[in-house]
Design an enzyme around this catalytic site. Structure first.
Site, PDB file in Angstrom:
ATOM      1  CB  ALA A  46     -48.742 -10.683  -6.448  1.00 33.38           C
ATOM      2  CB  THR A  47     -47.632 -14.881  -3.488  1.00 32.96           C
ATOM      3  OG1 THR A  47     -46.596 -15.920  -3.092  1.00 32.96           O
ATOM      4  CG2 THR A  47     -48.902 -15.242  -2.495  1.00 32.96           C
ATOM      5  CB  THR A  48     -48.704 -19.389  -6.020  1.00 32.24           C
ATOM      6  OG1 THR A  48     -48.886 -18.774  -7.237  1.00 32.24           O
ATOM      7  CG2 THR A  48     -49.283 -20.640  -6.080  1.00 32.24           C
TER       8      THR A  48
END
Lengths: 268, 258
Positions: A46-48
């Site tokens: 979960a991140t970018t």
């Protein structure tokens, strides 16, 4: 305290091997038996994070949010880590594993240069990260240690920037123009593909300020639909981490500059 | 025969004499504190003698190449694992030498059925913040000498080694008469080269010869520069990254010296 491997003359000579010799290796080797049921690997990185080549080199950026399930744990995480003078590793996935990997990697490159009296080759560096990911497979299969990094560097020998991305098992892919991983990456890939293909000029012709602005917009677009991506929080003045690698080395954009650039280019 | 104490002492004395003979031709290595950090300097014919050990630690060594290599790799290994397990700030030269390297050297030297290390090492550690630089000489028998600053000795911002004791003594007395802590890199290179020349002359001089005058040292340096390569490196206080070591190229140094 273990006797140094170098004194015996027949110990390991690579840094991960030295760490194992001293009982300091952070990850269990890949053949550790996997306990529990073999759950399918859920892509909860979960991140970018993103990287793309621009006119002077390569830009690497990451949002600042760290989550645990649906809880926001931290809004000032730094996911773009400096490995050496010309290399950055951006991480999507479990922070504990990722930061440990970055530490091993950084020390490995220094260790190689100091012992072998030469800089490690680019291919050697890229494969070193691949090896760490493979060694981490046990944790991945247990569902607790997924890391999907991007490795960006300026190939000083060839005079060109390079971007590599990986899958959780350690396969490496060299990106032609851009790469993005993490939960917000579909949106970022859409933005970057659109810009690269249909905008007035392709990514690799963008000047530094244009590239930085595009990175901010892409991450903010990702945050629009992905709750695990931080985007741009202007009220709290939290901006993504943006770093540029050029022939001269690594430049980190200060928050004040990001704020000015972003604000000046918002739609009326 | 070695069960008898006297024989053991004799065996150790023979071994010491043998090692000193082997080390005797070793070309001097000079390390000097200056305005921007520490400079290490020597002239070499065949092998590299100055090395990076860790972020703030460098090594100069003379002796047998195989032994130097093992000691160098050991030092790098110990510093790197310490820096990885704790922090780069926890890597300390004094501890590295006292705790790990000195006992290993002593053990090898005194186990008379095994081979000793034919090596004499000079370590330099860049001081953090306002802390002074540390120069540490480590010998084949594990004995250590530092640049003082504590233990009732005047602090000296330099360290030197050479194959013979009289060369070390001459370089030390030459450097004690100089002020170099505020010098630029170019001036420090000149001073290091002159010091090297003083030490190198002493290798072939009588043990009690007087210091050579400046003109003689300069002339000797030029003769030697003609058929040796310059080896120099700096530990820089304001390096952009944590690693402060930078090797200087032969032509870069030559352009300043000649």
């Amino acid at each position: 305290m273990h006797t140094p491997a170098a004194l015996s003359g027949n110990g390991p000579t690579d840094f991960p091997g030295i760490l194992r010799h001293h009982g300091l290796a952070p990850q269990p080797p890949a053949h550790t038996p996997v306990t529990g049921h073999h759950s399918p690997v859920t892509p909860t990185h979960a991140t970018t994070i993103l990287a793309f080549k621009f006119a002077d080199g390569v830009l690497v950026a990451g949002d600042r949010r760290a989550t645990a399930g649906n809880v926001i744990m931290y809004d000032r995480a730094d996911k773009v880590l400096e490995i050496d003078r010309h290399s950055l590793m951006a991480i999507a996935g479990v922070p504990a594993t990722a930061w440990e990997m970055a530490r091993v990697l950084e020390h490995s490159f220094h260790f190689f240069r100091r012992t072998q009296l030469a800089e490690m080759s680019l291919e050697g560096k890229v494969r070193a990260l691949s090896k760490l990911l493979r060694d981490n497979l046990g944790l991945v299969l247990q569902g607790v240690g997924v890391v999907v990094p991007i490795f960006a560097t300026f190939d000083t020998a060839a005079g060109i920037p390079r971007v590599y991305f990986y899958d959780p098992m350690g396969a490496q892919f060299e990106a032609a123009d851009f790469a993005a991983t993490g939960s917000g990456s579909p949106a970022v890939r859409a933005v970057l593909h659109h810009e690269n293909t249909y905008a007035r000029k392709p990514l690799r012709k963008l000047k530094a300020p244009e590239a930085v602005l595009l990175a901010l917009r892409a991450l903010d677009t990702a945050a629009e639909s992905d709750s695990a991506t931080g985007g741009v929080d202007r009220r709290a003045r939290v901006f993504p981490i943006v770093k540029l690698i050029t022939r001269k080395g690594i430049e980190t954009l200060p928050e004040s500059k990001l704020a000015r650039l972003y604000k000046a280019n918002l739609a009326d | 025969m070695h069960e008898e104490p006297f024989r053991w002492v004799e065996a150790i004395a023979n071994r010491r004499e043998y090692i000193e003979d082997q080390l005797a031709p070793g070309s001097p290595i000079v390390a000097l504190g200056f305005r921007d950090g520490i400079l290490l300097f020597t002239l070499s014919r065949e092998r590299q003698k100055i090395f990076e050990i860790y972020d703030r630690i460098a090594l100069g060594g003379i002796g047998h190449p195989g032994d130097l290599e093992r000691l160098r790799l050991t030092a790098i290994e110990l510093a790197s694992t310490e820096g990885f397990a704790r922090s780069a700030d926890d890597v300390a030269l004094r501890r590295l030498a006292n705790y790990s390297l000195s006992p290993a050297l002593k053990a090898a030297f005194e186990q008379i059925y095994g081979p000793p290390f034919l090596a004499r090492l000079l370590f330099a550690e860049l001081g953090r913040g306002a802390a002074p630089n540390l120069f540490l000489r480590l010998d084949y028998d594990g004995s250590i000498r530092t640049n003082g600053g504590s233990f009732a000795r005047t602090f000296e911002d330099f360290g030197v080694i050479a194959g013979k004791q009289n060369a070390i003594t001459q370089m030390e007395s030459f450097l004690r008469a100089q002020k170099h802590s505020g010098l630029s890199l170019a001036d420090t290179l000149h001073l290091a080269a002159r010091t090297w020349s003083v030490g190198h002359l002493a290798l072939s001089a009588e043990p009690d010869a007087a210091l050579p005058d400046a003109a003689r040292a300069e002339e000797h340096l030029r003769e030697q520069l003609a058929h040796a390569s310059v080896e120099a490196a700096v530990l820089e206080k304001d390096a952009p990254l944590a690693a402060t070591y930078r090797a200087l190229a032969d032509d870069e140094v030559r352009a300043i010296l000649l």
